[in-house]
Design an enzyme around this catalytic site. Structure first.
Site: not given
Ligand code: GCO
Length: 255
Positions: A146, A159
């Protein structure tokens, strides 16, 4: 392989998290480039419906329902695919989830859930795929990172840590598997309109902040990720190894 640089004819690809969103879009693009795509997600029903839809378009697809957080299921999945299709050339580790909470509200279970879904699954599947690919001297492994592999924003702690870890795993695997004919790369998608991002897209402030922040001035359509996957999986990507390919409208290189 076909004559065409971008052809995936005769190739077998497994894509995790492929029942919708980015995973499905990448699987469909690879199937259109000639690959047999094996779609993974938890729900067999959803996968079977997508397999039918792809077959209806004359594409080659099959379903491999399993939970990527179940390490034993991951380990069994690779030999089962090899048994069904004769081999596995391409693995795309795409399965992921999201959890947005201020740091002090995070439960340890949420952290483990994000880590297992994104990162541990990629390690286990990558290892199982490598066991099959090393003796063949060929393979392509693509980790879906990401822009959060490089950047950060508040609330998305698990994440961001997991996506950063996937970029690290990409580098160690590329270093070790490169000499064995296996290219390992990562893709860093920017802000795409997917189910996972519904809360962000439906937040007018966040939506328009992204439109100002991204040099291309808009969110991306999942279909816009297909080309990157086909490139890295095809002959066109033969000397690309250990690379993080941003598909983000210019976001990570601008302020
Ligand atoms: C968030 C999103 C992100 C993006 C993405 C960028 O809450 O910031 O879900 O993480 O969509 O992943 O790559």
């Amino acid at each position: 392989m076909g004559q065409d640089l971008f052809s995936l004819a005769g190739q077998v690809a497994l894509v995790t998290g492929a029942s919708k969103g980015l995973g499905l879009a990448m699987a469909e693009a690879m199937a259109e480039a000639g690959a047999t795509v094996v779609l993974n997600a938890r729900s067999a029903d959803t996968l079977n419906a997508e397999v039918k839809r792809l077959e209806g378009k004359g594409l080659k697809a099959s379903a491999a329902p399993f939970d990527v957080t179940d390490a034993e299921a991951c380990k069994k999945a690779i030999p089962a695919i090899v048994e069904r299709h004769g081999k596995l050339d391409i693995l795309i580790c795409n399965a992921g989830n999201q959890h947005r909470k201020p740091l002090i509200e995070w439960e340890l279970a949420d952290w483990h859930n994000l880590m297992n879904t994104h990162l541990t699954s990629a390690f286990v599947l990558g290892q199982a795929a490598a066991k099959h690919m090393i003796p063949r001297g060929y393979g392509r492994i693509i980790m879906i990172g990401s822009i959060m592999s490089l950047l950060a924003r508040p609330t998305v702690h698990g994440y961001t840590a997991a996506k950063s870890g996937l970029w690290g795993l990409t580098r160690t695997m590329a270093a070790e598997l490169g000499p064995k004919g296996i290219n390992v790369n990562a893709i860093a998608p920017g802000f795409f309109v997917t189910d996972m991002n519904t809360a962000l897209v439906e937040n007018p402030e966040f939506k328009s902040w992204i439109e100002k922040r991204v040099p291309m001035g808009r969110w991306a359509d999942p279909k816009e990720l297909g080309g990157a996957a086909v490139f890295l999986a095809s002959k066109a990507g033969s000397y690309v190894n250990g690379h993080l390919l941003a598909v983000d409208g210019g976001l990570v290189t601008s302020v």
